[in-house]
Design a protein around this motif. Structure first.
Motif, PDB file in Angstrom:
ATOM      1  N   UNK A 157       0.308  -0.750  -0.040  1.00 29.33           N
ATOM      2  CA  UNK A 157       0.308   0.029   0.045  1.00 29.33           C
ATOM      3  C   UNK A 157       0.849   1.204  -0.091  1.00 29.33           C
ATOM      4  N   UNK A 158       0.531   2.183  -1.138  1.00 31.55           N
ATOM      5  CA  UNK A 158       0.976   3.367  -0.861  1.00 31.55           C
ATOM      6  C   UNK A 158       1.357   4.399   0.623  1.00 31.55           C
ATOM      7  N   UNK A 159       1.729   4.856   1.207  1.00 32.02           N
ATOM      8  CA  UNK A 159       2.133   4.850   2.928  1.00 32.02           C
ATOM      9  C   UNK A 159       1.357   6.449   2.919  1.00 32.02           C
ATOM     10  N   UNK A 160       0.815   6.804   1.649  1.00 34.56           N
ATOM     11  CA  UNK A 160      -0.034   7.831   2.106  1.00 34.56           C
ATOM     12  C   UNK A 160      -1.402   7.364   2.479  1.00 34.56           C
ATOM     13  N   UNK A 161      -1.888   6.313   1.889  1.00 35.31           N
ATOM     14  CA  UNK A 161      -3.162   5.756   2.522  1.00 35.31           C
ATOM     15  C   UNK A 161      -3.143   5.578   3.697  1.00 35.31           C
ATOM     16  N   UNK A 211      10.805   6.759   8.202  1.00 34.57           N
ATOM     17  CA  UNK A 211      12.452   5.625   7.872  1.00 34.57           C
ATOM     18  C   UNK A 211      12.289   4.557   6.586  1.00 34.57           C
ATOM     19  N   UNK A 212      13.387   4.774   6.124  1.00 30.40           N
ATOM     20  CA  UNK A 212      13.487   4.366   4.472  1.00 30.40           C
ATOM     21  C   UNK A 212      14.367   2.690   5.035  1.00 30.40           C
ATOM     22  N   UNK A 213      14.104   1.819   4.345  1.00 31.78           N
ATOM     23  CA  UNK A 213      15.223   0.574   4.343  1.00 31.78           C
ATOM     24  C   UNK A 213      15.713   0.545   2.803  1.00 31.78           C
ATOM     25  N   UNK A 214      17.241   0.331   2.973  1.00 33.23           N
ATOM     26  CA  UNK A 214      17.452   0.608   1.532  1.00 33.23           C
ATOM     27  C   UNK A 214      17.821  -0.805   1.567  1.00 33.23           C
ATOM     28  N   UNK A 215      17.064  -1.413   0.203  1.00 33.35           N
ATOM     29  CA  UNK A 215      17.684  -2.812   0.225  1.00 33.35           C
ATOM     30  C   UNK A 215      18.055  -3.052  -0.928  1.00 33.35           C
ATOM     31  N   UNK A 231      10.396   9.936   0.328  1.00 34.15           N
ATOM     32  CA  UNK A 231      11.118  10.938   0.902  1.00 34.15           C
ATOM     33  C   UNK A 231       9.450  11.710   0.931  1.00 34.15           C
ATOM     34  N   UNK A 232       8.732  12.172  -0.408  1.00 35.75           N
ATOM     35  CA  UNK A 232       8.018  12.399  -0.546  1.00 35.75           C
ATOM     36  C   UNK A 232       6.533  12.212  -0.104  1.00 35.75           C
ATOM     37  N   UNK A 233       6.726  11.181   0.714  1.00 37.53           N
ATOM     38  CA  UNK A 233       5.658  10.418   0.599  1.00 37.53           C
ATOM     39  C   UNK A 233       5.496   9.834   2.652  1.00 37.53           C
TER      40      UNK A 233
END
Length: 214
Positions: A87-91, A122-126, A116-118
């Motif tokens: 699901x989109x983080x904004x939703x 935190x961001x999981x970079x994988x 970041x725009x959403x």
């Protein structure tokens, strides 16, 4: 919102094993665990999440639910982690409580910028390196890509390294500017590694504090 530096991602060949491993992680000092169950119905995940919430609440450990944001709200987990196809983080943000965190997975700079725009927390970079625990065709990123992405983003949003990370990788990963790490396999194999990871992740902070108070 302070995001712990070490995330344990649950593993197990059966749902019961996921709960047992979450219990072991909490007992061993994990600050945050992520319940990650794939190919299971939302109803079954909800049942597991309720049990996981009881375990983590007892130890005052934060609980993140992978993918199922409605379950995260129902059990009052600390947040949800959303992959690129989830699901989109904004939703999810509109649905969740204001205090619940949202993490998102990214594999490249563009995906990081989108997250970041959403307004993820935190961001999981994988993946940092290829791993058997996740079905993915995404290329391993490694230290140089981590450094390059962190340098371009210049964000205060924590970047968490993820994917096949071992104790030997921690210092070099932190040197790239990444905030913390998410680990599944090396912790599941030996839960005593949580203490070792925590010591390594806090080492630079301790040194800075010593230097500041000289």
């Amino acid at each position: 919102m302070i995001i712990p530096k070490l995330h344990y991602i649950s593993q197990g060949s059966a749902p019961k094993e996921h709960l047992e491993n979450i219990q072991k992680a909490c007992t061993s000092g994990a600050e945050l665990v992520q319940l990650r169950i794939k190919n299971t119905s939302e109803k079954k995940v909800l049942k597991l999440a309720k049990e996981a919430r009881e375990i983590t609440a007892h130890f005052q450990t934060r609980l993140i639910i992978n993918d199922f944001y409605k379950v995260a709200k129902e059990v009052k987990a600390d947040g949800v982690h959303l992959g690129q196809t989830d699901t989109c983080p904004l939703i999810a943000r509109k649905y969740l409580y204001t205090w619940q965190m949202i993490g998102g997975t990214a594999n490249n700079l563009q995906e990081c910028e989108t997250l970041l725009k959403k307004e993820v927390d935190y961001i999981s970079l994988a993946p940092f390196r290829a791993t058997t625990t996740k079905d993915t065709s995404n290329p391993a990123l490694g230290l140089s890509v981590y450094s390059a992405i962190v340098d371009v983003l210049k964000t205060k949003t924590p970047i968490i390294g993820c994917g096949g990370i071992t104790l030997e990788d921690v210092k070099e990963i932190l040197d790239t500017g990444v905030s913390g790490i998410a680990v599944a396999e090396q912790i599941t194999r030996n839960f005593n590694n949580i203490r070792s990871f925590n010591l390594l992740l806090n080492a630079s902070l301790t040194q800075e504090q010593r230097h500041t108070f000289k």
